[in-house]
Write an enzyme that holds these catalytic residues in place. Structure first.
Site, mmCIF file in Angstrom:
data_model
loop_
_atom_site.group_PDB
_atom_site.id
_atom_site.type_symbol
_atom_site.label_atom_id
_atom_site.label_comp_id
_atom_site.label_asym_id
_atom_site.label_seq_id
_atom_site.Cartn_x
_atom_site.Cartn_y
_atom_site.Cartn_z
ATOM 1 N N CYS A 270 -13.451 -3.309 -3.377
ATOM 2 C CA CYS A 270 -13.885 -4.504 -2.827
ATOM 3 C C CYS A 270 -15.320 -4.735 -2.585
ATOM 4 C CB CYS A 270 -12.963 -4.968 -1.703
ATOM 5 S SG CYS A 270 -13.522 -6.511 -0.944
ATOM 6 N N TRP B 48 -2.984 -4.287 -0.680
ATOM 7 C CA TRP B 48 -3.733 -3.074 -0.467
ATOM 8 C C TRP B 48 -2.624 -2.160 0.512
ATOM 9 C CZ3 TRP B 48 -7.840 -2.489 -2.572
ATOM 10 C CH2 TRP B 48 -8.602 -3.626 -3.248
ATOM 11 N N LYS C 33 -4.068 -14.846 3.625
ATOM 12 C CA LYS C 33 -4.168 -13.502 2.702
ATOM 13 C C LYS C 33 -4.426 -12.376 3.560
ATOM 14 C CE LYS C 33 -7.913 -14.905 0.347
ATOM 15 N NZ LYS C 33 -9.023 -14.786 -0.512
ATOM 16 N N TYR C 34 -4.028 -11.095 2.799
ATOM 17 C CA TYR C 34 -4.046 -9.879 3.662
ATOM 18 C C TYR C 34 -5.340 -8.905 2.824
ATOM 19 C CZ TYR C 34 0.563 -11.244 4.653
ATOM 20 O OH TYR C 34 1.860 -11.967 4.994
ATOM 21 N N THR C 35 -6.366 -9.473 3.229
ATOM 22 C CA THR C 35 -7.584 -9.032 2.843
ATOM 23 C C THR C 35 -8.337 -7.727 3.432
ATOM 24 O OG1 THR C 35 -8.984 -10.671 4.106
ATOM 25 C CG2 THR C 35 -8.057 -10.981 1.548
ATOM 26 N N VAL C 36 -9.420 -6.975 2.681
ATOM 27 C CA VAL C 36 -10.169 -6.186 3.423
ATOM 28 C C VAL C 36 -11.586 -6.986 3.084
ATOM 29 C CG1 VAL C 36 -9.035 -4.047 3.329
ATOM 30 C CG2 VAL C 36 -10.229 -4.803 1.423
ATOM 31 N N SER D 44 -16.577 -10.875 5.729
ATOM 32 C CA SER D 44 -17.505 -9.823 5.643
ATOM 33 C C SER D 44 -18.931 -10.305 6.090
ATOM 34 C CB SER D 44 -17.601 -9.187 4.223
ATOM 35 O OG SER D 44 -17.830 -10.424 3.153
ATOM 36 N N TYR E 71 -15.453 -13.822 -10.335
ATOM 37 C CA TYR E 71 -13.948 -14.190 -9.801
ATOM 38 C C TYR E 71 -13.670 -15.436 -10.517
ATOM 39 C CZ TYR E 71 -13.774 -10.078 -6.850
ATOM 40 O OH TYR E 71 -13.656 -8.815 -6.203
#
Length: 325
Positions: free
Chosen positions: A49, A89, A126-129, A145, A192
């Site tokens: 990512c 993930w 959302k289940y994001t990093v 981020s 994207y």
């Protein structure tokens, strides 16, 4: 509610990224809700990512590795629950399962989704990093981020090994913000928008904006070493994480093939220059990057075939020293 980027498609067929949800801020003020204490926080990332990788880059070049621990998820999305088709993930069961990936050392979670469910019982996003986790309060501090890197830049200087490095200096803030706006909309998110578009018109528009922005950056970098002058800044790290993935992934998988990064002499050498900054190369795991993109989007690449090339050597010589004083 979207649970992954693949779900964020408008009626026009365009990809529209939704905002992050957890937006608390760690502060150097010891009386704040989230004080900047060594050993208290943990960063969950994926090498694949770009948003997570820029946080890891900061951890490395600011010298925060001893103060803030981190762990890495598996590169390819997997199904998380038997009762749910959602893929996202996940953590490996052991350190030997996937080289470079780690089991969750704090909560024993099997997936990033579980971290969100621990932090909020009614979370629906959302289940994001990246995920910046507070070990003391057992919750997510922040999953945006752009805010995490600002915290790493200033709030942990009392425990950083490189506290004098300021990637968002006062005299360049306006210029950095302007470049960030260009690179986020048209390049970081632009690839994207190309790759996830489901109709020709939004793809065409995203590609036009992407290459206009790349051309502009190429021109800027023909005159100076870094994107905001001859000093490394936040804007460089944010641009780098997309550029390092461009020819290996985005040119093929996201149909960004009008012009390769290698066809831009200044952008290509600039990418090698950033890669060779001490601490940066360790944050780039091209195997994870390629496995993730080509293996996690079956609607784009249904058979999960990973291209063999181009295997670019970013440690090769570059010409950027010509701008040094």
């Amino acid at each position: 509610m979207a649970r992954s980027s693949l779900d964020e498609i408008s009626d026009s067929g365009a990809f529209v990224r939704s905002a992050s949800t957890f937006r608390n801020f760690i502060s150097s003020d010891p009386n704040s809700q989230f004080p900047a204490e060594s050993g208290r926080y943990h960063l969950y990332i994926s090498y694949a990512c770009p948003w997570a990788s820029r946080c890891l880059a900061y951890l490395s070049i600011k010298g925060l590795n001893k103060a803030i621990s981190f762990s890495v998820v598996k590169p390819v999305f997997e199904r998380i629950k038997e009762s749910d088709d959602f893929r996202g993930w996940v953590f490996p069961d052991s350190k030997n399962e996937v080289p470079g990936a780690d089991p969750d050392p704090l909560n024993g979670a099997k997936s990033v989704r579980e971290l969100y469910e621990i932090a909020s019982t009614n979370y629906t996003g959302k289940y994001t990093v990246p995920v910046l986790w507070d070990k003391k309060l057992k919750t997510i501090v922040n999953n945006e981020s752009s805010e995490i890197i600002r915290m790493f830049n200033t709030e942990f200087n009392n425990v950083a090994e490189n506290p004098s490095l300021d990637l968002y200096p006062a005299d360049l803030k306006a210029q950095i913000d302007e470049i960030n706006e260009l690179t986020y909309d048209s390049i970081n998110n632009g690839v994207y928008r190309c790759g996830f578009a489901k109709k020709q018109e939004p793809y065409n528009e995203a590609a036009r904006q992407l290459y206009e922005a790349l051309d502009k950056c190429e021109n800027i970098l023909s005159k100076q070493r870094y994107i905001c002058g001859n000093t490394l800044t936040e804007a460089d790290i944010r641009l780098f994480v997309t550029l390092i993935r461009f020819d290996e992934v985005y040119a093929v998988h996201f149909k960004c093939n009008k012009k390769l990064l290698r066809e831009y002499p200044n952008l290509f050498n600039y990418t090698k220059d950033i890669f060779q900054i001490p601490g940066i190369s360790s944050t780039v795991n091209m195997e994870h990057i390629k496995l993730h993109y080509y293996g996690s989007h079956p609607s784009i690449n249904p058979f999960g075939i990973v291209p063999v090339g181009p295997n670019i050597d970013y440690s090769a010589p570059h010409d950027r020293e010509r701008f040094s004083a």
